[in-house]
Design a protein around this motif. Structure first.
Motif: not given
Length: 419
Positions: A375-386
């Motif tokens: 969840i840490l990785a998924y949230s970070f990546v998607v939030a960064f892209v957004l």
């Protein structure tokens, strides 16, 4: 009337009250020239997330058991009951179980709201309001709603259907993942997204130093912390199904943040020579975050130890932003991500009967670590892209002159009338 429905509705009201409490907590920590901007990010989250949750978020998050495999559909079925029209008609007709559905919808909405609102503390003093509202809508849809389905989704029989709660079946373990109230879905999720946005927006023009990071209204910070602690009894206790479980949860929700307060101000005393009110309030929040996943699965002694550890570690962790140059304005990463990880992984060692050091084995730690870091990785990546896409298109950050002068006047109007 079903007592379970009443309990869910009462605790949902407590959790909703936490977001204004968060606004007070965050608002007191920033400069007086950006207090309204900071608080509006929390209240804006209430508006956007509440509407989206009722329209389709609840249906994204709660995947029906018949459709859920080990890894369920990424977004559930957002159009299975768009706007809860069928659920509302069932409730109006007084059908059995309809009250639980509506109560679960409102309870889940309050979790979604505060998760997104927490992120805003990392970008205080420099984020524009409408781009934040756009981020809120996209992050809720693409991150929180599906992550909630991984952690919280259950079917009509009450069995969990998300992959996080099927790891024991996948690996043939006796111990399943424990995240009673959202250490992964709420705090690790929000903390990772906060780190991503802090990187995207960059450092403040003025204020990114320990000497300049002085709150403008400490009493407002303490009021916010008090409201958060009060609401957290609903946050942790809402999903409890037995009297004894509720009692244990309430005891742990008292003693863990109390111990974290002590842990934080002791570290602060040795570092700074004094214990501050802001440090005490921050310690309380760190302890509340840490006990969130563990509230129903620790004896009070181990909850106290968890609080002491979380408070002390987070008091040190918030200093790292100055060393690595990431401007996490209000320490969302240092408190929510760090304490969320501590509380989630701590269960691997001290969960009643299954923790490594209290009669279990390594299995509990494995099933705690996998969802935490996924969840840490998924949230970070998607939030960064957004965040990056929003910044490159409509612009996420305020103008330099507005940021230096204070973004309240430019975006919302002043927070305090001057004679």
């Amino acid at each position: 009337m079903d007592l379970g429905v009443i309990w869910l509705l009462i605790t949902a009201a407590l959790v909703l009250f936490m977001t204004p409490g968060l606004a007070f907590f965050y608002g007191g920590l920033v400069k007086s020239k950006s207090v309204i901007s900071m608080m509006m990010l929390s209240f804006g989250s209430i508006g956007v997330v509440a509407v989206l949750w009722i329209l389709y978020g609840f249906n994204q998050a709660y995947v029906d058991g018949s459709d859920a495999d080990w890894i369920p559909r990424v977004l559930g079925n957002p159009f299975s009951d768009f706007g809860l029209q069928d659920a509302a008609k069932a409730a109006f007709a007084g059908e059995d179980g309809s009250g639980v559905v509506m109560a679960s919808a409102i309870f889940g909405a309050t979790f979604a709201i505060i998760t997104v609102a927490l992120i805003s503390g990392a970008i205080a003093d420099r984020a524009r309001f409408w781009p934040w509202m756009l981020f809120t809508a996209l992050f809720s849809t693409l991150v929180y709603f599906p992550v909630a389905s991984w952690v919280f989704a259950f079917d009509a029989s009450g069995d969990f259907t998300g992959w996080v709660n099927k790891l024991d079946e996948k690996f043939g373990y006796a111990a399943g993942t424990i995240d009673f109230a959202g250490g992964t879905a709420v705090h690790i999720n929000a903390g990772a997204a906060a780190l991503a946005l802090a990187i995207v927006l960059g450092k403040r023009k003025v204020g990114f130093s320990k000497e300049e990071a002085q709150p403008h209204n400490v009493p407002l910070v303490l009021i916010g912390a008090a409201i958060l602690w009060f609401g957290w009894f609903g946050f942790n206790g809402g999903a409890a199904i037995a009297d004894g479980q509720v009692g244990l949860i309430f005891v742990n929700t008292l003693v863990a943040p109390a111990a974290a307060l002590i842990g934080w101000i002791v570290v602060e005393h040795f570092k700074e020579g004094k214990a501050t009110a802001v440090g005490a309030a921050s310690g309380i929040v760190a302890g509340l975050v840490a006990i969130t996943p563990a509230c129903a699965n620790l004896t009070p002694i181990w909850a106290i130890v968890l609080g002491l550890v979380a408070g002390a570690v987070c008091a040190v962790a918030i200093e790292l932003k100055y060393k690595i140059g990431v401007d996490d304005t209000l320490d969302v990463v240092g408190i929510h991500l760090v304490a969320g990880l501590i509380g989630t992984l701590y269960l691997g060692f001290f969960a009643i009967d299954t923790g490594l050091f209290v009669g279990g084995n390594y299995e509990q730690l494995v099933v705690q670590a996998i969802p935490a870091f996924t969840i840490l990785a998924y949230s970070f990546v998607v939030a960064f892209v957004l965040g990056k896409v929003i910044d490159l298109t409509v612009g996420f950050r305020a103008k330099e002159e507005d940021e230096i002068a204070g973004i309240d006047l430019a975006l919302h109007g002043g927070g305090y009338a001057m004679d």
